[in-house]
Enzyme design. Sequence first.
Site, PDB file in Angstrom:
ATOM      1  CD  GLU A   1      -3.075  -1.078   2.188  1.00  0.00           C
ATOM      2  OE1 GLU A   1      -2.864  -0.428   3.225  1.00  0.00           O
ATOM      3  OE2 GLU A   1      -4.131  -1.686   1.976  1.00  0.00           O
TER       4      GLU A   1
ATOM      5  CD  GLU B   1      -3.896  -6.146   2.506  1.00  0.00           C
ATOM      6  OE1 GLU B   1      -4.735  -5.470   3.119  1.00  0.00           O
ATOM      7  OE2 GLU B   1      -2.672  -5.938   2.570  1.00  0.00           O
TER       8      GLU B   1
HETATM    9  C1  BG6 Z   1      -4.491  -2.988   4.801  1.00  0.00           C
HETATM   10  C2  BG6 Z   1      -3.134  -3.462   5.250  1.00  0.00           C
HETATM   11  O1  BG6 Z   1      -4.508  -1.619   4.964  1.00  0.00           O
HETATM   12  O2  BG6 Z   1      -5.618  -3.376   5.483  1.00  0.00           O
HETATM   13  C3  BG6 Z   1      -3.159  -4.573   6.270  1.00  0.00           C
HETATM   14  O3  BG6 Z   1      -2.268  -3.787   4.193  1.00  0.00           O
HETATM   15  C4  BG6 Z   1      -4.305  -4.347   7.222  1.00  0.00           C
HETATM   16  O4  BG6 Z   1      -1.897  -4.623   6.889  1.00  0.00           O
HETATM   17  C5  BG6 Z   1      -5.620  -4.424   6.434  1.00  0.00           C
HETATM   18  O5  BG6 Z   1      -4.348  -5.187   8.323  1.00  0.00           O
HETATM   19  C6  BG6 Z   1      -6.889  -4.307   7.283  1.00  0.00           C
HETATM   20  O6  BG6 Z   1      -6.881  -3.111   8.018  1.00  0.00           O
HETATM   21  P1  BG6 Z   1      -6.945  -3.095   9.625  1.00  0.00           P
HETATM   22  O7  BG6 Z   1      -6.869  -1.659  10.009  1.00  0.00           O
HETATM   23  O8  BG6 Z   1      -8.237  -3.735   9.986  1.00  0.00           O
HETATM   24  O9  BG6 Z   1      -5.783  -3.904  10.133  1.00  0.00           O
END
Ligand code: BG6
Length: 446
Positions: free
Chosen positions: A176, A379
């Site tokens: 990201e 993701e």
């Molecule tokens: C993304 C990241 O922003 O979202 C992850 O690459 C992260 O590392 C995921 O865990 C979910 O967001 P959060 O804030 O629930 O951990």
Amino acid sequence: MYKFPKKFLWGGATSANQSEGAWNVNGKGVSTPDMVTAGTKEKPRRFYKELKPEEYYPSHDAIDMYNRYFEDIELFAEMGFKSYRMSIAWTRIFPKGFETTPNQEGLDFYREIFKSLKRKKIEPIVTLSHYEMPYELALLGNGWQDRRCIDCFERYAKVVMEEFSDLVTYWMTFNEINCLANVFGGYLAGGILPPDGPEMQITENHERKNARFNGLHNQFVASARAVINGKKINPNFQIGCMISALCSYPYTCNPEDMIKNQQTFQINNWLCGDVQIRGHYPHFAKRYFKENDISIHWTQKDLKEISEGTVDYLAFSYYMSNCISSDETVGKSLGNIMTGIPNPYVKQSAWGWPVDARGLRYYMNEAYGRYEIPMFIVENGIGAKDKLESDKTIHDPYRIDYLKEHLLQVYEAIEDGIPVIGYTMWGCIDLIWNGNTFFDKNYKVL
Ligand code: BG6
């Protein structure tokens, strides 16, 4: 019956600092997330320059994957994973970041993991830096704004790419990366130190903004060098950039909202994509930097390397969409690194995140139309208030619905003509929260 491409890389995703734990064993150095305390939805995580024994630091033990990797890989195989996205902890290889000799124990650790994945016919998808850098290196010149980070990262990337050239084909440079273009990205993505205490995610002034964008530029150069060197090490490597798809819509069809959203989309998404995929800064960057009084310390050599080190594929995370309005009085909604105005046509999760599966197809078409390189959803997933039953199971039809809806849109995007390498779900195993949400002083979401 929905048919996906035969070699589609189905799987799950994690990161080292959110899963491994074992934060200070076998030569590992302290990494930036190791300095961040636990937080809640109401209370942001904190940073202190020195560790405080009375505080709880989730990354120190995380889910102990360091010691349980092999059992976990067995479970992934049982679930039918074809791929597994993970990251290497830079600090296991170079504990302080600026050493010249790597830590053999760190290399041995990842070799065993990759071998074990291969035995199970699971393709490793490896991020070189997932929201972490060596803390000692961050202290040296205040994070990525210091150009010395470029050489240190180049050395680290070269060492791991050479070492694992026989085991890993798919790489990503920075997780990201566009997070650093956003206010909350300073420490998280760029290691730029916040002041001690609870204000961790709310500090921003002109100096920090300038530091963030210089840090981002340095990451662009470091990423380009990793691509250039990686291709020399193994021409079959597939090296991608990784962008958080910050999908936004204009709140109304008022031309003011249209322009505001276009500008937001440009900085949030296209800036990083254009540099890493097209190999140059986009047309709107100059004006944005001028109007925000940002001066980037770039060199002709940097720009040449950026133009030569373009990536093979666009990897991205997608969680939600939001709306952008030119009217500052309209309220905002909760998100992880993305906050905006709730869309009246989009439902919200119990956690308060907008759930917009169609936004995924929309973003993919926008991005593919611009770049025309393969895409990889690395993701996607949903956080929820899960209930653990007495038999230790969780019944989560809401998660099944979420995944179903999103996969349907991936299918549509493929039907639209987009080449998609695969899909790795985030949270394929319980891991720790990144705590990116951006709060004001009263812990209200901004
Ligand atoms: C993304 C990241 O922003 O979202 C992850 O690459 C992260 O590392 C995921 O865990 C979910 O967001 P959060 O804030 O629930 O951990």
